[in-house]
Write a protein that holds these residues in place. Sequence first.
Motif, mmCIF file in Angstrom:
data_model
loop_
_atom_site.group_PDB
_atom_site.id
_atom_site.type_symbol
_atom_site.label_atom_id
_atom_site.label_comp_id
_atom_site.label_asym_id
_atom_site.label_seq_id
_atom_site.Cartn_x
_atom_site.Cartn_y
_atom_site.Cartn_z
ATOM 1 N N GLU A 105 -6.958 6.269 2.910
ATOM 2 C CA GLU A 105 -6.956 4.700 2.348
ATOM 3 C C GLU A 105 -7.794 4.088 3.343
ATOM 4 N N LEU A 106 -8.687 3.272 3.096
ATOM 5 C CA LEU A 106 -9.608 2.359 3.842
ATOM 6 C C LEU A 106 -8.623 1.270 4.171
ATOM 7 N N ASN A 113 -9.756 0.902 -2.243
ATOM 8 C CA ASN A 113 -9.672 1.326 -0.856
ATOM 9 C C ASN A 113 -9.044 2.479 -0.902
ATOM 10 N N LEU A 114 -8.748 3.236 -2.137
ATOM 11 C CA LEU A 114 -8.221 4.706 -2.044
ATOM 12 C C LEU A 114 -9.481 5.816 -2.530
ATOM 13 N N LEU A 115 -9.448 6.632 -1.811
ATOM 14 C CA LEU A 115 -10.376 7.608 -1.870
ATOM 15 C C LEU A 115 -9.669 9.152 -1.926
ATOM 16 N N LEU A 124 -17.190 11.705 -2.532
ATOM 17 C CA LEU A 124 -15.829 10.919 -2.287
ATOM 18 C C LEU A 124 -15.683 10.204 -3.695
ATOM 19 N N GLU A 125 -14.436 10.203 -4.183
ATOM 20 C CA GLU A 125 -14.057 9.556 -5.592
ATOM 21 C C GLU A 125 -13.110 8.727 -5.281
ATOM 22 N N ILE A 126 -13.895 7.176 -5.639
ATOM 23 C CA ILE A 126 -13.008 5.965 -5.456
ATOM 24 C C ILE A 126 -11.771 6.172 -6.652
ATOM 25 N N ARG A 127 -10.625 5.849 -6.098
ATOM 26 C CA ARG A 127 -9.276 5.763 -7.007
ATOM 27 C C ARG A 127 -8.687 4.430 -7.522
ATOM 28 N N GLU A 128 -8.036 4.404 -8.340
ATOM 29 C CA GLU A 128 -7.518 3.054 -8.733
ATOM 30 C C GLU A 128 -6.562 2.583 -7.875
ATOM 31 N N ASP A 129 -6.564 1.197 -7.525
ATOM 32 C CA ASP A 129 -5.943 0.507 -6.492
ATOM 33 C C ASP A 129 -4.152 0.740 -6.549
ATOM 34 N N GLN A 130 -3.646 0.990 -5.706
ATOM 35 C CA GLN A 130 -2.197 0.971 -5.658
ATOM 36 C C GLN A 130 -1.695 2.369 -6.154
#
Length: 147
Positions: A105-106, A113-115, A124-130
């Motif tokens: 988490e950034l 902000n989740l990777l 790096l794969e950006i993931r869905e928030d929350q």
Amino acid sequence: MKRVILIPLMMTSVLPGCQDQTQVSSKEAIQAKAHIPQWVGDYQGTTPCMGCLSRCEDCPGMAVSLSLHEDQTYTLYRESMSGNNEVETIQGHLHFDSKDANKVELLQVTKRNLLFIDLESQVLEIREDQTGKRYQMQSDFILAREV
């Protein structure tokens, strides 16, 4: 009468010592580099704009550059390629998931902000928030590591 001059050959015994010291220094440098976590580095890519869940034909998306530092901090640059928004620069700390060290988490970032760190593929794969789940169009949310 000719004098004989003796030249001591101490230099030859000193040279291997210098070479050994150079070898020790390079071994120390390699060992120090080996202690740097594999996830440290610079990553870049183009993602959908902040309001979209996949790439749109009429939207050029966002240019994203993310540097992950050894001290568990980051520097994030995001720029709308449509020119509608200013360049966003965020610096902060990383937080690794206690159950899965590949999930990060950034902190100080409110959206995207989740990777997920894929060390094998160097992305790096950006993931869905929350939720941290993959986006349906996962390939639109990949940042590749710079070499």
